[in-house]
Design a protein around this motif. Structure first.
Motif, mmCIF file in Angstrom:
data_model
loop_
_atom_site.group_PDB
_atom_site.id
_atom_site.type_symbol
_atom_site.label_atom_id
_atom_site.label_comp_id
_atom_site.label_asym_id
_atom_site.label_seq_id
_atom_site.Cartn_x
_atom_site.Cartn_y
_atom_site.Cartn_z
ATOM 1 N N TRP A 23 0.660 -1.423 0.045
ATOM 2 C CA TRP A 23 0.081 -0.244 0.144
ATOM 3 C C TRP A 23 1.139 1.285 -0.223
ATOM 4 N N SER A 24 -0.037 2.181 -0.632
ATOM 5 C CA SER A 24 0.989 3.755 -0.472
ATOM 6 C C SER A 24 -0.609 4.631 -0.058
ATOM 7 N N LEU A 25 -0.366 5.490 0.756
ATOM 8 C CA LEU A 25 -0.790 6.841 1.298
ATOM 9 C C LEU A 25 -0.520 7.891 1.269
ATOM 10 N N ALA A 26 -1.213 8.347 0.347
ATOM 11 C CA ALA A 26 -0.742 10.078 -0.280
ATOM 12 C C ALA A 26 -1.446 11.011 0.488
ATOM 13 N N PHE A 27 -0.868 11.977 0.399
ATOM 14 C CA PHE A 27 -1.629 13.328 1.544
ATOM 15 C C PHE A 27 -0.491 14.075 1.037
ATOM 16 N N THR A 28 -1.323 15.288 1.422
ATOM 17 C CA THR A 28 -0.575 16.453 1.074
ATOM 18 C C THR A 28 -0.486 17.287 2.845
ATOM 19 N N LEU A 29 0.326 17.938 3.133
ATOM 20 C CA LEU A 29 0.970 17.931 4.002
ATOM 21 C C LEU A 29 0.986 20.107 4.615
ATOM 22 N N PRO A 30 -0.131 20.231 5.765
ATOM 23 C CA PRO A 30 0.173 21.733 5.902
ATOM 24 C C PRO A 30 1.410 22.346 5.173
ATOM 25 N N GLY A 31 1.261 24.188 5.198
ATOM 26 C CA GLY A 31 2.317 24.741 4.604
ATOM 27 C C GLY A 31 2.898 24.448 5.646
ATOM 28 N N GLY A 32 4.527 24.798 5.729
ATOM 29 C CA GLY A 32 5.868 24.395 6.655
ATOM 30 C C GLY A 32 5.641 23.663 7.800
ATOM 31 N N GLN A 33 4.766 22.393 7.598
ATOM 32 C CA GLN A 33 5.380 21.343 8.090
ATOM 33 C C GLN A 33 6.654 20.751 7.220
ATOM 34 N N THR A 34 7.221 19.718 8.143
ATOM 35 C CA THR A 34 7.971 19.057 7.516
ATOM 36 C C THR A 34 7.690 18.078 8.465
ATOM 37 N N ILE A 35 8.203 16.436 8.452
ATOM 38 C CA ILE A 35 8.533 15.318 8.789
ATOM 39 C C ILE A 35 9.989 15.439 8.817
ATOM 40 N N THR A 36 10.528 14.645 10.077
ATOM 41 C CA THR A 36 11.560 14.758 10.753
ATOM 42 C C THR A 36 11.382 12.723 10.660
ATOM 43 N N ASN A 37 10.153 12.202 11.324
ATOM 44 C CA ASN A 37 10.970 11.547 11.859
ATOM 45 C C ASN A 37 9.565 10.540 11.497
ATOM 46 N N GLY A 38 9.256 9.034 10.875
ATOM 47 C CA GLY A 38 8.808 8.165 10.568
ATOM 48 C C GLY A 38 8.252 6.695 11.506
ATOM 49 N N TRP A 39 7.374 6.612 11.859
ATOM 50 C CA TRP A 39 7.447 4.810 12.206
ATOM 51 C C TRP A 39 6.154 4.183 11.343
ATOM 52 N N ASN A 40 6.626 2.774 10.809
ATOM 53 C CA ASN A 40 5.756 1.602 10.694
ATOM 54 C C ASN A 40 4.913 2.193 8.807
ATOM 55 N N ALA A 41 5.884 3.055 8.586
ATOM 56 C CA ALA A 41 6.166 3.978 6.820
ATOM 57 C C ALA A 41 7.217 4.247 6.509
ATOM 58 N N THR A 42 7.743 4.493 5.126
ATOM 59 C CA THR A 42 9.076 4.876 4.478
ATOM 60 C C THR A 42 7.848 6.441 4.558
ATOM 61 N N TYR A 43 8.477 7.248 4.740
ATOM 62 C CA TYR A 43 7.806 9.167 4.393
ATOM 63 C C TYR A 43 9.007 9.630 3.434
ATOM 64 N N SER A 44 8.196 9.729 2.006
ATOM 65 C CA SER A 44 9.058 10.094 0.864
ATOM 66 C C SER A 44 7.933 11.374 0.093
ATOM 67 N N PRO A 45 8.039 12.437 -0.464
ATOM 68 C CA PRO A 45 9.136 13.353 0.199
ATOM 69 C C PRO A 45 9.101 13.985 1.496
ATOM 70 N N THR A 46 9.359 14.987 2.607
ATOM 71 C CA THR A 46 8.878 15.409 3.862
ATOM 72 C C THR A 46 8.317 16.240 3.672
ATOM 73 N N SER A 47 7.647 16.564 2.927
ATOM 74 C CA SER A 47 6.849 18.036 3.093
ATOM 75 C C SER A 47 6.464 17.981 1.905
ATOM 76 N N GLY A 48 5.169 18.783 1.537
ATOM 77 C CA GLY A 48 3.925 18.835 0.477
ATOM 78 C C GLY A 48 3.331 18.227 0.567
ATOM 79 N N GLN A 49 3.458 17.107 -1.004
ATOM 80 C CA GLN A 49 2.933 16.177 -1.577
ATOM 81 C C GLN A 49 3.481 14.843 -1.337
ATOM 82 N N VAL A 50 2.646 13.653 -0.268
ATOM 83 C CA VAL A 50 3.605 12.628 0.509
ATOM 84 C C VAL A 50 3.294 11.771 0.101
ATOM 85 N N THR A 51 4.101 10.708 0.186
ATOM 86 C CA THR A 51 3.719 9.467 -0.101
ATOM 87 C C THR A 51 4.719 8.546 1.180
ATOM 88 N N ALA A 52 2.943 7.902 2.262
ATOM 89 C CA ALA A 52 3.419 6.746 2.662
ATOM 90 C C ALA A 52 4.067 5.561 2.632
#
Length: 97
Positions: free
Chosen positions: A25-54
């Motif tokens: 599975w791949s879960l896609a979502f858009t982070l609100p402006g100004g948010q950046t992922i610094t750490n994640g668990w139970n998934a791989t996140y890419s990229p770390t801001s904007g339109q993200v896919t876990a």
């Protein structure tokens, strides 16, 4: 979601509400402006801001009908600690519960 001064954590549950097993599975979502992922668990996140896919990791990629898995991430923010509002799983819109 749990937010503080310039950080937040978000926990998400992915549930297979369909009648067929999901194999990968791949879960896609858009982070609100100004948010950046610094750490994640139970998934791989890419990229770390904007339109993200876990994307699933080795131990949670198969979801039988009715099965679920929990994922999450920690992020920094610049004042906007809002939650993402729309998600797609393998390209199909998700229902937010």
């Amino acid at each position: 979601m749990n937010a503080w001064n310039n950080g937040l954590t978000e926990n998400l549950t992915i549930t297979n509400t369909g009648s067929s097993t999901i194999n990968g599975w791949s879960l896609a979502f858009t982070l609100p402006g100004g948010q950046t992922i610094t750490n994640g668990w139970n998934a791989t996140y890419s990229p770390t801001s904007g339109q993200v896919t876990a994307t699933n990791v080795s131990y949670n990629g198969t979801l039988a009908p009715g099965a679920s898995t929990e994922i999450g991430f920690q992020a920094t923010h610049t004042g906007n600690a809002a939650k993402p509002t729309a998600f797609t799983l393998n390209g199909s819109p998700c229902v937010i519960a």
